[in-house]
Design a protein around this motif. Structure first.
Motif, short mmCIF file in Angstrom:
data_model
loop_
_atom_site.label_atom_id
_atom_site.label_comp_id
_atom_site.label_asym_id
_atom_site.label_seq_id
_atom_site.Cartn_x
_atom_site.Cartn_y
_atom_site.Cartn_z
N THR A 13 75.65 -36.89 -86.89
CA THR A 13 75.48 -36.30 -88.22
C THR A 13 74.19 -36.78 -88.85
OG1 THR A 13 76.67 -35.78 -90.28
CG2 THR A 13 76.68 -38.10 -89.56
N GLY A 15 71.83 -35.97 -92.91
CA GLY A 15 71.64 -35.10 -94.06
C GLY A 15 70.75 -33.91 -93.72
N ILE A 16 70.70 -32.94 -94.62
CA ILE A 16 69.84 -31.79 -94.42
C ILE A 16 68.39 -32.26 -94.24
CG2 ILE A 16 69.51 -31.44 -96.92
CD1 ILE A 16 69.46 -28.40 -96.31
N ASP A 38 78.96 -26.25 -86.87
CA ASP A 38 78.39 -25.18 -87.69
C ASP A 38 78.34 -23.88 -86.91
OD1 ASP A 38 78.01 -26.16 -90.21
OD2 ASP A 38 75.82 -26.17 -90.14
N PRO A 118 77.51 -31.60 -89.32
CA PRO A 118 76.72 -31.86 -90.52
C PRO A 118 77.51 -32.57 -91.63
CG PRO A 118 76.25 -29.67 -89.70
CD PRO A 118 77.40 -30.19 -88.88
N LEU A 119 78.78 -32.19 -91.81
CA LEU A 119 79.60 -32.78 -92.86
C LEU A 119 80.61 -33.77 -92.29
CD1 LEU A 119 80.20 -29.62 -95.10
CD2 LEU A 119 78.38 -31.32 -95.24
N GLU A 122 81.75 -36.18 -95.02
CA GLU A 122 82.45 -35.47 -96.09
C GLU A 122 83.84 -35.01 -95.66
OE1 GLU A 122 78.02 -34.68 -96.60
OE2 GLU A 122 79.44 -35.09 -95.00
N ILE A 161 71.23 -29.60 -103.02
CA ILE A 161 71.96 -29.58 -101.75
C ILE A 161 72.26 -31.00 -101.31
CG2 ILE A 161 71.78 -29.01 -99.29
CD1 ILE A 161 69.97 -26.64 -100.15
N MET A 162 71.26 -31.88 -101.41
CA MET A 162 71.46 -33.28 -101.01
C MET A 162 72.52 -33.96 -101.87
SD MET A 162 67.45 -34.22 -100.28
CE MET A 162 67.73 -35.99 -100.23
N GLN A 165 75.96 -33.38 -100.64
CA GLN A 165 76.29 -34.00 -99.37
C GLN A 165 76.62 -35.48 -99.58
OE1 GLN A 165 72.90 -33.28 -96.78
NE2 GLN A 165 73.67 -31.25 -96.23
N ARG A 171 76.60 -42.35 -95.19
CA ARG A 171 76.46 -42.01 -93.77
C ARG A 171 76.18 -43.26 -92.95
NH1 ARG A 171 73.89 -37.34 -95.84
NH2 ARG A 171 71.87 -38.41 -95.83
#
Length: 206
Positions: A13, A15-16, A38, A118-119, A122, A161-162, A165, A171
């Motif tokens: 994983t 972050g964007i 995804d 990605p998540l 989360e 967006i960040m 997340q 993370r």
């Protein structure tokens, strides 16, 4: 123990804009099997996808586009700030993503499996499902610059967006291994090769 944890596996994983896709592809070229959650989610909501009938039943035909796929823009707008709608969508997608992820892992033929999630933090379900957690990390300013250049977004849009997340410390707190990616892609390969060799040994011993 779930089927995704029966063989040695990595949960990857970041972050964007962190470069997790670039890193995942490097591991794939070295012999790992990649399972991208995804990509699975997109397949589920594409025309003929397993989630389409349930999405139409729950949200209505307006959320299915002319091609028979989920209208992503309309759905994104609908669930943003609407916890009830978001939870309803998650209740449809998450079990399907989980089962399709397990199916893909069982069919994988690589040296070991890397789940690209990605998540991951989360979702709250991946720590413990994968043998190790690998985080691709970079400075937040680097993330913002990359996503602005790649996606043509404004700085405040990337920051929003960040903010939605998991935080960078959250993370890193779950990471067994970290790849720092503040430079160019070429600088990643030595660390990827180092970890790949380690993962091969762990996979053989599993």
């Amino acid at each position: 123990m779930t089927s995704t944890a029966q063989r040695f596996s990595i949960g990857l994983t970041g972050g964007i804009g962190s470069g997790k896709t670039t890193v995942a592809n490097m591991f794939g070229e070295l012999g790992a099997s990649l399972v991208d959650t995804d990509a699975i989610a997109h397949q589920l909501t594409a025309p003929g996808g397993l989630a389409i009938a349930s999405i139409r039943d729950h949200f209505g035909a307006a959320f299915i586009d002319e091609h028979g796929a989920m209208d992503r823009a309309r759905m994104r707008s609908h669930v943003f700030g609407n916890a009830t709608a978001r939870h309803a969508l998650e209740a449809i997608l998450h079990p399907l993503i989980r089962s399709e992820t397990a199916r893909a892992a069982e069919a994988a033929t690589g040296d070991y499996v890397i789940f690209v999630v990605p998540l991951l933090v989360e979702s709250g379900t991946w720590v413990g499902r994968a043998s190790r957690i690998l985080v691709v990390d970079c400075e937040e300013e680097v993330q913002i610059a990359r996503v602005m250049q790649r996606n043509g977004l404004r700085c405040d849009e990337v920051e929003a967006i960040m903010a939605a997340q998991a935080s960078r410390p959250a993370r890193l707190a779950v990471a067994d291994d970290v790849i720092e990616n503040n430079g160019d892609a070429a600088g990643l390969l030595p660390r990827v090769r180092e970890l790949h060799a380690s993962y091969l040994e762990l996979a053989r011993a599993a």
